[in-house]
Design a protein around this motif. Structure first.
Motif, PDB file in Angstrom:
ATOM      1  N   MET A   1      27.637  33.147  42.699  1.00 38.23           N
ATOM      2  CA  MET A   1      28.406  33.869  42.065  1.00 38.23           C
ATOM      3  C   MET A   1      27.761  33.886  40.581  1.00 38.23           C
ATOM      4  O   MET A   1      27.073  33.099  40.386  1.00 38.23           O
ATOM      5  CB  MET A   1      29.898  33.293  41.845  1.00 38.23           C
ATOM      6  N   HIS A   2      28.177  35.040  39.625  1.00 32.21           N
ATOM      7  CA  HIS A   2      28.051  35.009  38.372  1.00 32.21           C
ATOM      8  C   HIS A   2      29.155  35.272  37.640  1.00 32.21           C
ATOM      9  O   HIS A   2      30.076  35.721  37.943  1.00 32.21           O
ATOM     10  CB  HIS A   2      26.927  36.077  38.193  1.00 32.21           C
ATOM     11  N   ARG A   3      28.746  34.827  36.250  1.00 33.55           N
ATOM     12  CA  ARG A   3      29.934  35.028  35.333  1.00 33.55           C
ATOM     13  C   ARG A   3      29.877  36.338  34.608  1.00 33.55           C
ATOM     14  O   ARG A   3      28.797  36.747  34.041  1.00 33.55           O
ATOM     15  CB  ARG A   3      29.904  34.054  34.384  1.00 33.55           C
ATOM     16  N   ARG A   4      30.927  36.906  34.722  1.00 28.71           N
ATOM     17  CA  ARG A   4      30.953  38.154  33.691  1.00 28.71           C
ATOM     18  C   ARG A   4      30.654  38.242  32.206  1.00 28.71           C
ATOM     19  O   ARG A   4      31.221  37.087  31.787  1.00 28.71           O
ATOM     20  CB  ARG A   4      32.328  38.991  33.872  1.00 28.71           C
ATOM     21  N   PRO A   5      30.066  38.945  31.526  1.00 30.90           N
ATOM     22  CA  PRO A   5      29.851  38.783  30.176  1.00 30.90           C
ATOM     23  C   PRO A   5      31.330  38.691  29.494  1.00 30.90           C
ATOM     24  O   PRO A   5      32.304  39.590  29.911  1.00 30.90           O
ATOM     25  CB  PRO A   5      29.092  40.012  30.042  1.00 30.90           C
ATOM     26  N   PHE A   6      31.386  38.318  28.592  1.00 31.05           N
ATOM     27  CA  PHE A   6      32.700  37.754  27.788  1.00 31.05           C
ATOM     28  C   PHE A   6      33.232  39.170  27.161  1.00 31.05           C
ATOM     29  O   PHE A   6      34.486  39.262  27.091  1.00 31.05           O
ATOM     30  CB  PHE A   6      32.581  36.808  26.792  1.00 31.05           C
ATOM     31  N   ASP A   7      32.306  40.163  26.892  1.00 33.83           N
ATOM     32  CA  ASP A   7      32.907  41.302  26.079  1.00 33.83           C
ATOM     33  C   ASP A   7      33.132  42.448  27.244  1.00 33.83           C
ATOM     34  O   ASP A   7      33.314  43.511  26.756  1.00 33.83           O
ATOM     35  CB  ASP A   7      31.456  41.811  25.135  1.00 33.83           C
ATOM     36  N   LYS A   8      33.162  42.037  28.503  1.00 27.41           N
ATOM     37  CA  LYS A   8      33.704  43.000  29.630  1.00 27.41           C
ATOM     38  C   LYS A   8      35.051  42.785  30.304  1.00 27.41           C
ATOM     39  O   LYS A   8      35.560  41.732  29.795  1.00 27.41           O
ATOM     40  CB  LYS A   8      32.672  43.070  30.838  1.00 27.41           C
ATOM     41  N   HIS A   9      35.546  43.696  30.851  1.00 26.65           N
ATOM     42  CA  HIS A   9      36.851  43.577  31.260  1.00 26.65           C
ATOM     43  C   HIS A   9      36.518  42.163  32.208  1.00 26.65           C
ATOM     44  O   HIS A   9      35.730  42.175  32.958  1.00 26.65           O
ATOM     45  CB  HIS A   9      37.257  44.752  32.326  1.00 26.65           C
ATOM     46  N   GLY A  12      34.202  36.386  31.294  1.00 31.03           N
ATOM     47  CA  GLY A  12      34.092  35.009  31.321  1.00 31.03           C
ATOM     48  C   GLY A  12      34.511  34.722  32.645  1.00 31.03           C
ATOM     49  O   GLY A  12      34.458  33.282  33.167  1.00 31.03           O
ATOM     50  N   LEU A  13      35.008  35.441  33.494  1.00 28.78           N
ATOM     51  CA  LEU A  13      35.482  35.107  34.942  1.00 28.78           C
ATOM     52  C   LEU A  13      34.258  35.139  35.877  1.00 28.78           C
ATOM     53  O   LEU A  13      33.192  35.826  35.613  1.00 28.78           O
ATOM     54  CB  LEU A  13      36.740  35.962  35.441  1.00 28.78           C
ATOM     55  N   TRP A  14      34.484  34.482  37.057  1.00 30.96           N
ATOM     56  CA  TRP A  14      33.223  34.261  38.047  1.00 30.96           C
ATOM     57  C   TRP A  14      33.636  35.276  39.064  1.00 30.96           C
ATOM     58  O   TRP A  14      34.853  35.466  39.470  1.00 30.96           O
ATOM     59  CB  TRP A  14      33.261  32.914  38.493  1.00 30.96           C
ATOM     60  N   GLU A  15      32.564  35.937  39.403  1.00 29.05           N
ATOM     61  CA  GLU A  15      32.696  36.928  40.511  1.00 29.05           C
ATOM     62  C   GLU A  15      31.357  37.013  41.383  1.00 29.05           C
ATOM     63  O   GLU A  15      30.535  36.472  41.031  1.00 29.05           O
ATOM     64  CB  GLU A  15      32.913  38.549  39.910  1.00 29.05           C
ATOM     65  N   GLU A  99      37.572  30.394  37.817  1.00 23.18           N
ATOM     66  CA  GLU A  99      38.615  31.414  37.352  1.00 23.18           C
ATOM     67  C   GLU A  99      37.606  32.680  38.034  1.00 23.18           C
ATOM     68  O   GLU A  99      36.805  32.862  37.567  1.00 23.18           O
ATOM     69  CB  GLU A  99      38.878  31.299  36.067  1.00 23.18           C
ATOM     70  N   LYS A 100      38.698  33.632  38.739  1.00 21.45           N
ATOM     71  CA  LYS A 100      37.999  34.818  39.367  1.00 21.45           C
ATOM     72  C   LYS A 100      38.995  36.091  38.852  1.00 21.45           C
ATOM     73  O   LYS A 100      40.159  35.891  38.721  1.00 21.45           O
ATOM     74  CB  LYS A 100      37.600  34.600  40.651  1.00 21.45           C
ATOM     75  N   PRO A 101      38.344  37.270  38.950  1.00 22.59           N
ATOM     76  CA  PRO A 101      39.259  38.284  38.944  1.00 22.59           C
ATOM     77  C   PRO A 101      40.103  38.489  40.088  1.00 22.59           C
ATOM     78  O   PRO A 101      39.741  37.887  40.989  1.00 22.59           O
ATOM     79  CB  PRO A 101      38.242  39.602  38.926  1.00 22.59           C
TER      80      PRO A 101
END
Length: 121
Positions: A1-9, A12-15, A99-101
């Protein structure tokens, strides 16, 4: 999995890695392209197995989103976080705790069930 960049919708969540299908592109071809762009790995379309999908209805005024989850049986290269986010390998229990979307929560539950690990929440 990878962590979303903090400046995106959902920052910081994992997806699960992946992205949008471009016009004229099949879902498997898009995933192959996205794996190269995001992780720097070459994926053989023949190694992809569709596991599940999850969708929003767009009822809140935003466009509907459909995400398809595939497993990848083989690839060439060493996965790396090319877009600046963290990546990690996790077992079912660890994925459940991340923590995930919302759609990735749904997809991970389907992945657990497909692999006999649906008792892990």
């Amino acid at each position: 999995m990878h962590r979303r960049p903090f400046d995106k919708h959902h920052g910081g969540l994992w997806e699960f890695p992946g992205g949008k299908v471009e016009e004229g592109e099949s879902r498997p071809a898009a995933l192959v392209r996205e794996m190269q762009e995001e992780l720097g790995i070459e994926v053989d379309q023949g190694a992809l197995v569709e596991v599940a999908s999850a969708a929003t209805d767009g009822g809140d005024g935003s466009p509907a989103i459909v995400i398809y989850l595939y497993t990848v049986g083989r690839w060439i290269g060493q996965p790396a976080a090319l877009e600046g986010q963290a990546i990690g390998w996790f077992d079912f229990a660890e994925i459940a705790a991340l923590e995930k979307p919302p759609l990735d929560v749904e997809l991970s539950a389907a992945l657990f069930a497909a692999n006999g690990a649906d008792r892990i929440k």
